[in-house]
Motif scaffolding. Structure first.
Motif, PDB file in Angstrom:
ATOM      1  N   SER A 339       0.827  -1.212   0.000  1.00 23.77           N
ATOM      2  CA  SER A 339       0.000   0.000   0.000  1.00 23.77           C
ATOM      3  C   SER A 339       0.862   1.262   0.000  1.00 23.77           C
ATOM      4  O   SER A 339       0.443   2.291  -0.554  1.00 23.77           O
ATOM      5  N   ASP A 340       2.042   1.203   0.605  1.00 22.60           N
ATOM      6  CA  ASP A 340       2.917   2.392   0.611  1.00 22.60           C
ATOM      7  C   ASP A 340       3.267   2.803  -0.819  1.00 22.60           C
ATOM      8  O   ASP A 340       3.285   3.986  -1.162  1.00 22.60           O
ATOM      9  N   THR A 341       3.590   1.786  -1.641  1.00 23.96           N
ATOM     10  CA  THR A 341       3.979   2.113  -3.015  1.00 23.96           C
ATOM     11  C   THR A 341       2.813   2.752  -3.748  1.00 23.96           C
ATOM     12  O   THR A 341       2.983   3.758  -4.447  1.00 23.96           O
ATOM     13  N   TRP A 342       1.620   2.189  -3.591  1.00 22.71           N
ATOM     14  CA  TRP A 342       0.456   2.766  -4.283  1.00 22.71           C
ATOM     15  C   TRP A 342       0.222   4.210  -3.832  1.00 22.71           C
ATOM     16  O   TRP A 342      -0.092   5.084  -4.634  1.00 22.71           O
ATOM     17  N   CYS A 343       0.412   4.429  -2.544  1.00 16.49           N
ATOM     18  CA  CYS A 343       0.206   5.780  -2.014  1.00 16.49           C
ATOM     19  C   CYS A 343       1.208   6.747  -2.658  1.00 16.49           C
ATOM     20  O   CYS A 343       0.838   7.845  -3.093  1.00 16.49           O
ATOM     21  N   SER A 344       2.467   6.312  -2.743  1.00 15.25           N
ATOM     22  CA  SER A 344       3.481   7.194  -3.333  1.00 15.25           C
ATOM     23  C   SER A 344       3.212   7.427  -4.820  1.00 15.25           C
ATOM     24  O   SER A 344       3.438   8.524  -5.336  1.00 15.25           O
ATOM     25  N   ILE A 345       2.733   6.397  -5.488  1.00 17.83           N
ATOM     26  CA  ILE A 345       2.382   6.572  -6.908  1.00 17.83           C
ATOM     27  C   ILE A 345       1.299   7.642  -7.025  1.00 17.83           C
ATOM     28  O   ILE A 345       1.344   8.534  -7.879  1.00 17.83           O
ATOM     29  N   PRO A 355      -4.946  13.542 -12.187  1.00 15.40           N
ATOM     30  CA  PRO A 355      -5.781  13.243 -11.018  1.00 15.40           C
ATOM     31  C   PRO A 355      -6.485  11.894 -11.069  1.00 15.40           C
ATOM     32  O   PRO A 355      -6.632  11.234 -10.035  1.00 15.40           O
ATOM     33  N   MET A 356      -6.923  11.454 -12.260  1.00 18.05           N
ATOM     34  CA  MET A 356      -7.630  10.164 -12.316  1.00 18.05           C
ATOM     35  C   MET A 356      -6.700   9.023 -11.922  1.00 18.05           C
ATOM     36  O   MET A 356      -7.098   8.095 -11.223  1.00 18.05           O
ATOM     37  N   GLN A 360      -6.934   6.567  -8.549  1.00 19.97           N
ATOM     38  CA  GLN A 360      -6.945   5.093  -8.599  1.00 19.97           C
ATOM     39  C   GLN A 360      -5.827   4.513  -7.723  1.00 19.97           C
ATOM     40  O   GLN A 360      -6.011   3.510  -7.044  1.00 19.97           O
ATOM     41  N   ALA A 361      -4.675   5.183  -7.749  1.00 18.88           N
ATOM     42  CA  ALA A 361      -3.567   4.681  -6.931  1.00 18.88           C
ATOM     43  C   ALA A 361      -3.913   4.791  -5.447  1.00 18.88           C
ATOM     44  O   ALA A 361      -3.686   3.851  -4.669  1.00 18.88           O
ATOM     45  N   PHE A 362      -4.483   5.939  -5.030  1.00 16.16           N
ATOM     46  CA  PHE A 362      -4.853   6.081  -3.613  1.00 16.16           C
ATOM     47  C   PHE A 362      -5.909   5.041  -3.222  1.00 16.16           C
ATOM     48  O   PHE A 362      -5.875   4.474  -2.132  1.00 16.16           O
ATOM     49  N   ILE A 363      -6.849   4.805  -4.131  1.00 21.67           N
ATOM     50  CA  ILE A 363      -7.898   3.819  -3.818  1.00 21.67           C
ATOM     51  C   ILE A 363      -7.258   2.436  -3.651  1.00 21.67           C
ATOM     52  O   ILE A 363      -7.627   1.666  -2.747  1.00 21.67           O
ATOM     53  N   CYS A 364      -6.293   2.120  -4.509  1.00 20.64           N
ATOM     54  CA  CYS A 364      -5.591   0.833  -4.347  1.00 20.64           C
ATOM     55  C   CYS A 364      -4.939   0.775  -2.971  1.00 20.64           C
ATOM     56  O   CYS A 364      -5.008  -0.242  -2.272  1.00 20.64           O
ATOM     57  N   ALA A 365      -4.311   1.879  -2.564  1.00 21.40           N
ATOM     58  CA  ALA A 365      -3.611   1.894  -1.272  1.00 21.40           C
ATOM     59  C   ALA A 365      -4.588   1.641  -0.132  1.00 21.40           C
ATOM     60  O   ALA A 365      -4.323   0.819   0.753  1.00 21.40           O
ATOM     61  N   GLY A 453     -14.003   2.979  -6.174  1.00 23.59           N
ATOM     62  CA  GLY A 453     -13.496   1.607  -6.079  1.00 23.59           C
ATOM     63  C   GLY A 453     -13.747   0.802  -7.346  1.00 23.59           C
ATOM     64  O   GLY A 453     -13.077  -0.214  -7.576  1.00 23.59           O
ATOM     65  N   SER A 454     -14.725   1.240  -8.169  1.00 23.55           N
ATOM     66  CA  SER A 454     -15.014   0.444  -9.366  1.00 23.55           C
ATOM     67  C   SER A 454     -14.180   0.881 -10.575  1.00 23.55           C
ATOM     68  O   SER A 454     -14.389   0.391 -11.685  1.00 23.55           O
ATOM     69  N   GLN A 455     -13.273   1.814 -10.362  1.00 24.27           N
ATOM     70  CA  GLN A 455     -12.343   2.180 -11.439  1.00 24.27           C
ATOM     71  C   GLN A 455     -11.526   0.946 -11.830  1.00 24.27           C
ATOM     72  O   GLN A 455     -11.310   0.046 -10.998  1.00 24.27           O
ATOM     73  N   PRO A 456     -11.022   0.907 -13.069  1.00 29.69           N
ATOM     74  CA  PRO A 456     -10.407  -0.347 -13.546  1.00 29.69           C
ATOM     75  C   PRO A 456      -9.229  -0.853 -12.703  1.00 29.69           C
ATOM     76  O   PRO A 456      -9.189  -2.032 -12.348  1.00 29.69           O
ATOM     77  N   ILE A 457      -8.303   0.062 -12.327  1.00 28.12           N
ATOM     78  CA  ILE A 457      -7.095  -0.463 -11.638  1.00 28.12           C
ATOM     79  C   ILE A 457      -7.440  -1.050 -10.266  1.00 28.12           C
ATOM     80  O   ILE A 457      -7.100  -2.194  -9.965  1.00 28.12           O
ATOM     81  N   PRO A 458      -8.174  -0.305  -9.425  1.00 27.73           N
ATOM     82  CA  PRO A 458      -8.517  -0.920  -8.133  1.00 27.73           C
ATOM     83  C   PRO A 458      -9.349  -2.191  -8.288  1.00 27.73           C
ATOM     84  O   PRO A 458      -9.156  -3.141  -7.520  1.00 27.73           O
ATOM     85  N   SER A 459     -10.266  -2.209  -9.281  1.00 29.35           N
ATOM     86  CA  SER A 459     -11.103  -3.414  -9.430  1.00 29.35           C
ATOM     87  C   SER A 459     -10.250  -4.635  -9.719  1.00 29.35           C
ATOM     88  O   SER A 459     -10.422  -5.702  -9.105  1.00 29.35           O
ATOM     89  N   GLU A 460      -9.323  -4.451 -10.661  1.00 31.22           N
ATOM     90  CA  GLU A 460      -8.484  -5.610 -11.030  1.00 31.22           C
ATOM     91  C   GLU A 460      -7.613  -6.055  -9.863  1.00 31.22           C
ATOM     92  O   GLU A 460      -7.465  -7.241  -9.581  1.00 31.22           O
ATOM     93  N   LEU A 461      -7.060  -5.055  -9.191  1.00 31.03           N
ATOM     94  CA  LEU A 461      -6.192  -5.389  -8.048  1.00 31.03           C
ATOM     95  C   LEU A 461      -6.985  -6.154  -6.984  1.00 31.03           C
ATOM     96  O   LEU A 461      -6.544  -7.174  -6.459  1.00 31.03           O
TER      97      LEU A 461
END
Ligand SMILES: O=C(O)CCC(=O)C(=O)O
Length: 1134
Positions: A339-345, A355-356, A360-365, A453-461
């Protein structure tokens, strides 16, 4: 082993039983395997102590292990036996012990096979069946601890390992337990404890396999880092890197980890205001990059190294942003669940105005770690930057739940957003809808938080993570792969066939020694095994063990004879054996089962070099009228004529447990009325009745005593102290202000844990604060009064608004400062104050013949010296008992009142348990109990107000907590009534503290000798108790001295070094237990440090010089002279 990156287990800290389905114990397989002679003996000897032989080598799959069939067969047989036990449904008496042994063994076998879920269930079953026997198996708590650690249930693991070490402080797996305890304590942020245990493992001559010595040192550096001491961490890592660490410990993994840590430390040094100039900053970043590149070159597949590199590049100017992205991407490729890496991304994307992607990166985190406060904060800022204030507010609220970096700043932001959103509902709408909002080019509308949360990157993750988790859970359900290898049921592993031509492995060698030691008592089976092992040992020798765990000890470090006896006792316990080499196809028939099965620990023990463990609570085995000479001679036999030696006290000891609270009486009022004694004369104050009443009460409020004794309490007022010592140090605790019935966390949720920040100031500065706080409140009151008449006016309006906001907010907002633990021990500086306190009746005085603490002969700060507390309304002294359950005196100097709460000693265990449930620690944590919950739990509570001039007597062991209602100072100190009750509690707490890794400020052994020397004891119970303690202490001391003088590695004469006047009692540098009389002294960094015998002998004993402070002739003389004095009532002392 890669340190601190274990990520296998499911996090079960919340509730282990809920997190995983309990594995079934009913067997699914009908075939009961056959055991050969060798297999049975081997099975009988296997415990968690063998863990690393089976699980210590990550490259060796358990299904390939040469002894896999033994685990398989043992498992099947045990399951069958459990089935039978469960069918019988009777687990009382003998059957209870039987069932206990079966479950315990199943725990061990499952653990060795890597079936953690089953091992946990089996151990827990065994524990609940016979907790009183659990500690007797030296591998039981160890195994349980390993399982808890695997599941990241750190608190439970700490308890299990501490219990193991309490009963077996010097066993061959002590270093394994210490290394794991270090990891656990670090995880729960108890850094000093973590360092102590890492150092303990480092000092051990048996190198733990779990963390080798270089790994331990790296972990010590990481712990310094986590504790905020970046310099120490840097120094340790740099030193470690310079050393030539031999392979396998010094492999690329370790070096890469050191380089990585160095890189990360340098990176943060840039951040932490440590680099003054731009050039220094530049240099540090360059150094960070260099270390990280070196780390990457050694181990290219570490996701963390890439992440740190990304952070370094992200810190630099725009043109390196691309490199930052590349590294973050690589980090995600290697470990996408970080999660740290996603947050930094996210941060980088936000900076890059994407921003989009940032969203998505923050949501993954936060999907990966819903408690990632930084990610929630950053997401909130992103929403705020896009004028989506309602979502920003939700994110900030989430951020503040979980330890945010700047809670105060965030709180203000939340308040402002809440207010503005309430005032202008239009702001809650997305920015493109309302008219008139400024439209910036970058102000795209982001998906709302609910939809993000339903954005593509978080959904796949999420999908991948869910699948991964399901797989993991299934793995736990299935247990070890071994259990499905049915073909193992038939494998013959007769030692004559299978092992014949192999050298003995360490456990076989161990077994050989055990059997050899007890050769004369062996039955035919064991004799056959012994003969076979001896034969092979002569022919093939043994493995040198360099690739096998737990065998890195010399012959003299092999398990003690006690363990040998244990192993022998177990031979009869669980597995059938085929005497003639014929495989046995069935477990015992029911009618076979009433064979003589010894209960664990039910034994006659042959002496070891030293007692297995030493406790002042150990039951005595000799009469208390033994003479010193008899005692000395008995101790001598331990070394000279072992067979004649008889134990003087129990040498195998169970961990202590809290007292059982008394049963609640029907209709009992748990809100107990506090005894209030009004002292009306000087005679009253000095009366024996008052003393007796206090000594038999949990807590007493005494009014009028200070007045009757004409005590000038103004000597302790802030005004006087300001004149006497303006620069004197004051410890400050910054706390939230709350009503006494409530304890809330920073979000306004009820909790027992109290949060406070510690700092230091001077009397002068605190005095100003106290006065300012008073003036401020005065002004507020007068404003209120004024405003009641003239309600309007801008200033009044805004003040009222602010107040309303504070009152309405669920979060406790007002920070107050408590000036605590001000040391008044200096008898020159505070002569007038201390003289004034000497007017108290003797049983309340700081120094008095009837006060146990006056017999120590040295200072114990805050106990036999006075401390001052400086308060403003609402300051809190959290719940506690006094050190070693001593009694205490507290005088409120005034002018304001204090509110007190007290709970009798007998209930501290209930509160201790509740503290654990609340995620805090009775001894080491800060907590404020909820009064109503205590009553619901059946715990009686005293609650009362202490006014200016009132004295509170806090009885021995009383749990108490205090809140000031007004502005006041208090003074307090401890007293030790010379009663049987006080001594019993103090000694029990002394042992409990040992178990909990907590230093006892009262050195009880030393105190008992001082009592024997100085006090004419007239009370039979006190006499017997003290006498018993002297027996244990003298016997242990003598045995230690005899051992040290006779041990072949030591062979150093003990040097006499008489105790100096007022010399403080020594505590072990490592484990912090009291070291009485025989001191093991080692030079460390040019300083002489004192060690206890157990820590010293776990290390290299030749490194120590041994000092004796009191000669045995003197101790013997005190011992023999200590008698019960049957004297007339008037001269009564104790
Ligand atoms: O006055 C205080 O707040 C300290 C109270 C206390 O814990 C004590 O005197 O034992």
């Amino acid at each position: 082993m890669e340190p601190m990156e274990e990520d296998e287990g499911v996090n079960m800290a919340q509730d282990i039983r809920e997190a995983l389905p309990a594995p079934s114990f009913l067997p699914v397989h009908e075939v009961i395997p056959r055991l050969t002679l060798y297999e049975r003996v081997r099975l009988d000897s296997l415990t968690s102590i063998n863990f690393l032989e089976f699980q210590g080598n990550p490259s060796l799959n358990i299904c390939m292990h040469p002894e896999r069939h033994i685990l398989f067969k043992g498992f099947r047989i045990l399951e069958k036996r459990i089935e039978r036990l469960l069918t019988q449904g009777n687990t009382e008496g003998e059957d209870r012990i039987d069932a206990f042994l079966v479950f315990l063994k199943l725990g061990h076998i499952s653990l060795l096979a890597g079936d953690y879920a089953r091992a946990l269930s089996a151990y827990q079953q065994a524990h609940s069946m016979a907790e009183d026997h659990f500690w007797k198996d030296s591998g039981a708590y160890h195994g349980l601890g390993i399982v808890y650690l695997h599941f990241k249930a750190y608190g439970c693991a700490i308890e299990a390992f501490n219990r193991q070490l309490y009963s077996n402080p010097t066993s061959i797996i002590a270093s394994e337990a210490n290394a794991r305890l270090g990891v656990c304590y670090k995880a729960v942020k108890l850094y000093p404890d973590a360092l102590r245990h890492f150092n303990s493992a480092l000092n051990d001559r048996i190198e733990p396999v779990f963390l080798s010595k270089p790994h331990l040192r790296l972990n010590i550096a990481l712990t310094h880092d986590s504790a905020g001491d970046i310099e120490k961490a840097y120094a340790e890592c740099t030193q470690l890197l310079k050393e030539d660490i031999p392979h396998p410990n010094g492999g690329p993994l370790l070096r890469a980890a050191i380089q990585r840590e160095l890189g990360w430390l340098c990176y943060r040094a840039v951040d932490a205001d440590r680099c003054g100039t731009a050039e220094e900053r530049e240099n540090k970043l360059t150094e960070a990059e260099r270390h990280l590149h070196d780390s990457k070159a050694l181990v290219p597949e570490s996701g963390k190294t890439h992440y740190y590199l990304g952070r370094c590049y992200g810190e630099q100017n725009q043109h390196r942003a691309h490199e930052a992205f590349i590294n973050y991407r690589s980090s995600i490729d290697k470990s996408e669940a970080d999660s740290d890496t996603w947050c930094s991304i996210g941060v980088l994307y936000h900076q890059q105005k994407q921003p989009m992607d940032a969203l998505q990166a923050f949501i993954c985190a936060v999907d990966l770690d819903p408690e990632h406060s930084a990610a929630w904060t950053n997401l909130g800022q992103l929403y705020e930057a896009h004028a989506q204030f309602a979502d920003a507010l939700s994110c900030y609220k989430n951020a503040i739940k979980f330890n945010p970096a700047c809670p105060e700043h965030l709180k203000s932001r939340i308040i402002i957003l809440e207010r503005e959103l309430a005032l202008s509902p239009i702001l809650a709408q997305p920015p493109n809808r309302p008219q008139g909002l400024p439209r910036h080019a970058h102000l795209v509308v982001l998906p709302a938080l609910k939809e993000a949360g339903s954005q593509p990157i978080p959904s796949e993750l999420r999908q991948r993570q869910d699948e991964f988790l399901k797989l993991k859970q299934q793995k736990y359900r299935d247990g070890s792969l071994l259990w499905r290898m049915g073909e193992l049921a038939g494998v013959r592993s007769d030692p004559n066939v299978h092992h014949e031509s192999r050298p003995l492995d360490p456990s076989q060698l161990n077994m050989l020694r055990i059997l050899k030691y007890s050769e004369s008592n062996l039955d035919d089976t064991c004799k056959r095994v012994l003969a076979n092992l001896e034969h092979r040992f002569k022919r093939e020798g043994c493995l040198d063990g360099s690739d096998l765990p737990l065998c890195k000890y010399t012959v003299s470090q092999l398990p003690s004879e006690i363990q040998a006896e244990d192993a022998l006792r177990n031979f009869e316990s669980l597995f059938d054996i085929d005497y003639k080499g014929d495989p046995i196809v069935k477990p015992k028939e029911e009618d076979d089962e009433d064979d003589e099965r010894p209960t664990p620990g039910d034994d006659t023990i042959t002496s070891t070099e030293l007692p297995n463990a030493f406790s002042l609570l150990a039951p005595l085995k000799i009469p208390i009228d033994v003479t010193a000479a008899e005692l000395m001679s008995q101790c001598h036999k331990r070394v000279e004529r072992r067979h004649e030696f008889r134990e003087m006290f129990e040498e195998r000891i169970a961990p202590p447990s809290p007292p059982t609270p008394p049963a609640m009486k029907p209709g009992e009022n748990l809100n107990r009325p506090t005894p209030l004694i009004t002292v009306e004369s000087r005679k009253d104050a000095h009366s024996i009745e008052l003393q007796k009443f206090c000594e038999s009460s949990p807590i007493v409020l005494i009014r009028g005593l200070t007045t009757q004794l004409k005590m000038d309490l103004s000597l302790f007022s802030t005004k006087t102290l300001l004149e006497v010592c303006p620069d004197h140090e004051v410890e400050v605790r910054s706390q939230y202000k709350m009503p006494p019935d409530l304890n809330l966390d920073h979000l306004g949720r009820p909790t027992w844990a109290c949060d406070s920040q510690r700092s230091f100031t001077t009397i002068q500065k605190y005095a100003h604060y106290q006065a300012d706080s008073f003036k401020h409140s005065l002004k507020e009151e007068s404003d209120k009064l004024r405003n009641q008449g003239a309600k309007y006016g801008a200033a009044a309006e805004s003040a009222a608004k602010r107040r309303r906001l504070m009152e309405e907010s669920a979060m406790p907002l007002k920070m107050i400062k408590f000036g605590t633990n001000v040391d008044l021990s200096d008898d020159v500086k505070f002569k007038a104050q201390l003289t004034e306190l000497a007017k108290m009746p003797p049983f309340c005085r700081v120094i008095a013949g009837c006060n146990l603490l006056s017999h120590l002969g040295h200072t114990v700060l805050g106990m036999n010296t006075v401390q001052l507390y400086m308060k403003v309304p609402g300051t809190r002294t959290p719940g506690h008992t006094e050190n070693n359950c001593l009694a205490s005196i507290n005088i409120n100097i005034g002018p304001g009142d204090c509110e007190w709460f007290g709970v009798p000693y007998e209930y501290w265990g209930v509160i201790d348990k509740k503290c654990r449930e609340q995620g805090t620690d009775f001894l080491k944590g800060a907590w404020w109990p909820n009064h109503d919950e205590l009553i619901q739990m059946g715990v009686p509570v005293y609650r009362f107000t202490q006014k200016a001039g009132d004295m509170v007597w806090v009885g021995s062991g009383c749990v108490h907590w205090v809140q000031s209602n007004g502005w006041c100072n208090n003074v307090a100190w401890n007293v030790g009534p010379m009663t049987h009750q006080q001594l019993t509690m103090a000694v029990h707490q002394y042992e409990w503290n040992k178990l909990q890794d907590y230093k006892s400020l009262v050195p009880m052994q030393h105190l008992f000798w001082q009592i024997a020397k100085n006090v004419r004891v007239t009370n039979q119970k006190v006499y017997s108790l003290v006498r018993g303690m002297l027996i244990r202490s003298l016997a242990y001391c003598k045995m230690v001295a005899e051992w040290a003088e006779n041990k072949h590695e030591t062979q150093k004469p003990i040097k006499n070094q008489p105790r100096q006047k007022r010399e403080i009692t020594h505590y072990c540098t490592l484990c912090e237990v009291e070291v009485f009389n025989i001191l093991f002294v080692k030079e460390v960094n040019s300083a002489f440090t004192v060690w206890c015998v157990d820590c010293a002998r776990r290390g290299t004993i030749q490194d120590y010089i041994i000092l004796q402070q009191i000669p045995f002739s003197e101790l013997s003389q005190i011992f023999d002279a200590f008698q019960l004095h049957m004297i007339s009532k008037t001269t009564l002392v104790a």
